[in-house]
Design a protein around this motif. Structure first.
Motif, PDB file in Angstrom:
ATOM      1  N   PHE A   1       0.866  -1.172   0.000  1.00 37.31           N
ATOM      2  CA  PHE A   1       0.000   0.000   0.000  1.00 37.31           C
ATOM      3  C   PHE A   1       0.900   1.217   0.000  1.00 37.31           C
ATOM      4  CE2 PHE A   1      -2.496  -3.242   2.175  1.00 37.31           C
ATOM      5  CZ  PHE A   1      -3.769  -3.084   1.648  1.00 37.31           C
ATOM      6  N   GLU A   2       0.501   2.259  -0.735  1.00 39.05           N
ATOM      7  CA  GLU A   2       1.265   3.501  -0.711  1.00 39.05           C
ATOM      8  C   GLU A   2       0.334   4.687  -0.878  1.00 39.05           C
ATOM      9  OE1 GLU A   2       3.992   4.206  -3.922  1.00 39.05           O
ATOM     10  OE2 GLU A   2       2.548   3.577  -5.430  1.00 39.05           O
ATOM     11  N   THR A   3       0.746   5.820  -0.323  1.00 44.65           N
ATOM     12  CA  THR A   3      -0.035   7.031  -0.502  1.00 44.65           C
ATOM     13  C   THR A   3       0.424   7.744  -1.762  1.00 44.65           C
ATOM     14  OG1 THR A   3       1.474   8.289   0.893  1.00 44.65           O
ATOM     15  CG2 THR A   3      -0.484   7.393   1.948  1.00 44.65           C
ATOM     16  N   ASP A   4      -0.550   8.313  -2.450  1.00 49.26           N
ATOM     17  CA  ASP A   4      -0.291   9.122  -3.638  1.00 49.26           C
ATOM     18  C   ASP A   4      -1.146  10.363  -3.479  1.00 49.26           C
ATOM     19  OD1 ASP A   4       0.336  10.135  -6.114  1.00 49.26           O
ATOM     20  OD2 ASP A   4      -0.767   8.621  -7.262  1.00 49.26           O
TER      21      ASP A   4
ATOM     22  N   CYS B   1       4.016  -4.704   7.061  1.00 51.20           N
ATOM     23  CA  CYS B   1       4.939  -3.899   7.860  1.00 51.20           C
ATOM     24  C   CYS B   1       5.065  -2.499   7.257  1.00 51.20           C
ATOM     25  CB  CYS B   1       6.305  -4.590   7.880  1.00 51.20           C
ATOM     26  SG  CYS B   1       7.566  -3.742   8.837  1.00 51.20           S
ATOM     27  N   ARG B   2       5.051  -1.497   8.111  1.00 50.45           N
ATOM     28  CA  ARG B   2       5.253  -0.110   7.680  1.00 50.45           C
ATOM     29  C   ARG B   2       6.714   0.042   7.278  1.00 50.45           C
ATOM     30  NH1 ARG B   2       1.514   4.191   8.806  1.00 50.45           N
ATOM     31  NH2 ARG B   2       2.313   6.011   7.741  1.00 50.45           N
ATOM     32  N   ILE B   3       6.973   0.623   6.090  1.00 52.47           N
ATOM     33  CA  ILE B   3       8.356   0.787   5.634  1.00 52.47           C
ATOM     34  C   ILE B   3       8.739   2.249   5.407  1.00 52.47           C
ATOM     35  CG2 ILE B   3       8.525  -1.511   4.633  1.00 52.47           C
ATOM     36  CD1 ILE B   3       8.180   0.010   1.855  1.00 52.47           C
ATOM     37  N   SER B   4       7.756   3.142   5.526  1.00 50.66           N
ATOM     38  CA  SER B   4       8.013   4.576   5.405  1.00 50.66           C
ATOM     39  C   SER B   4       6.759   5.302   5.875  1.00 50.66           C
ATOM     40  CB  SER B   4       8.337   4.966   3.949  1.00 50.66           C
ATOM     41  OG  SER B   4       7.196   4.817   3.132  1.00 50.66           O
ATOM     42  N   LYS B   5       6.804   6.605   5.891  1.00 50.71           N
ATOM     43  CA  LYS B   5       5.615   7.366   6.267  1.00 50.71           C
ATOM     44  C   LYS B   5       4.493   7.165   5.258  1.00 50.71           C
ATOM     45  CE  LYS B   5       7.786  11.027   8.908  1.00 50.71           C
ATOM     46  NZ  LYS B   5       8.006  12.471   9.031  1.00 50.71           N
ATOM     47  N   SER B   6       4.851   6.717   4.050  1.00 50.27           N
ATOM     48  CA  SER B   6       3.855   6.627   2.988  1.00 50.27           C
ATOM     49  C   SER B   6       3.635   5.228   2.427  1.00 50.27           C
ATOM     50  CB  SER B   6       4.259   7.567   1.845  1.00 50.27           C
ATOM     51  OG  SER B   6       5.514   7.173   1.324  1.00 50.27           O
ATOM     52  N   ALA B   7       4.118   4.175   3.124  1.00 47.30           N
ATOM     53  CA  ALA B   7       3.957   2.831   2.552  1.00 47.30           C
ATOM     54  C   ALA B   7       3.938   1.727   3.611  1.00 47.30           C
ATOM     55  CB  ALA B   7       5.071   2.550   1.556  1.00 47.30           C
ATOM     56  N   ILE B   8       3.167   0.685   3.288  1.00 48.79           N
ATOM     57  CA  ILE B   8       3.100  -0.553   4.061  1.00 48.79           C
ATOM     58  C   ILE B   8       3.309  -1.686   3.072  1.00 48.79           C
ATOM     59  CG2 ILE B   8       1.626  -2.083   5.441  1.00 48.79           C
ATOM     60  CD1 ILE B   8       0.101   0.411   6.372  1.00 48.79           C
ATOM     61  N   VAL B   9       4.118  -2.667   3.439  1.00 51.97           N
ATOM     62  CA  VAL B   9       4.483  -3.736   2.518  1.00 51.97           C
ATOM     63  C   VAL B   9       4.069  -5.102   3.065  1.00 51.97           C
ATOM     64  CG1 VAL B   9       6.803  -4.056   3.439  1.00 51.97           C
ATOM     65  CG2 VAL B   9       6.386  -4.545   1.071  1.00 51.97           C
ATOM     66  N   ASN B  10       3.745  -6.022   2.144  1.00 51.29           N
ATOM     67  CA  ASN B  10       3.487  -7.419   2.481  1.00 51.29           C
ATOM     68  C   ASN B  10       4.841  -8.126   2.513  1.00 51.29           C
ATOM     69  OD1 ASN B  10       2.883 -10.158   2.504  1.00 51.29           O
ATOM     70  ND2 ASN B  10       1.193  -9.986   1.050  1.00 51.29           N
ATOM     71  N   VAL B  11       5.312  -8.445   3.699  1.00 49.80           N
ATOM     72  CA  VAL B  11       6.650  -9.007   3.885  1.00 49.80           C
ATOM     73  C   VAL B  11       6.795 -10.354   3.165  1.00 49.80           C
ATOM     74  CG1 VAL B  11       8.232  -9.907   5.641  1.00 49.80           C
ATOM     75  CG2 VAL B  11       7.010  -7.772   6.042  1.00 49.80           C
TER      76      VAL B  11
END
Length: 153
Positions: free
Chosen positions: A63-66, A97-107
């Protein structure tokens, strides 16, 4: 560890109860395994061109913010969600897992990480050309999450 299965046709919903004298590593791992297993069939409501889609969480790679929009990426598509990232963090299974202020990743979908000491590190995913960057401050928690997921699957 004692395991008991109580079968009763009057039960409406299946329920797992863990009874323990203390919370230890074994109980925490068991809880993670059960919650991850339970999330396999969970679907999330997504949108594309005013059409609603119900996509399995396991198919979301990140997921990421745009701008003001949160986008959900699968291997071949990009959808929008009405949830904010902080809301997603609360409802997503433990393999996200959150990987930045603007993204969550499926590990579980990470194929490789190209580490960069002075800047963000690049994450690549299985069977897709898509990639995303993990911020330096989130790199260590991501590595810990990868190790954690590897130990329970």
């Amino acid at each position: 560890m004692k395991i008991t299965v109580d079968v009763d046709e009057n039960y409406i919903e299946n329920e797992v109860v863990i009874k323990c004298s203390e919370i230890n590593e074994e109980i925490i791992n068991l809880q993670k395994i059960l919650s991850t297993r339970n999330a396999i069939n969970t679907k999330i409501e997504l949108y594309k061109n005013n059409v609603e889609f119900y996509e399995a969480l396991e198919n979301i790679i990140f997921f990421e913010t745009d701008g003001d929009v949160v986008k959900a990426h699968t291997r071949n598509n990009i959808f929008e969600t009405k949830n904010r990232l902080y809301e997603l963090e609360q409802i997503l299974p433990c393999y996200f897992c959150r990987i930045s202020k603007s993204a969550i990743v499926n590990v579980k979908e990470i194929y490789s990480i190209t580490k960069n000491i002075t800047a963000s590190s690049k994450i690549e995913f299985k069977n897709t050309h898509k990639n995303i960057f993990v911020s330096r401050g989130y790199f260590k928690p991501l590595k810990n999450k990868i190790d954690e997921i590897r130990s329970i699957t």
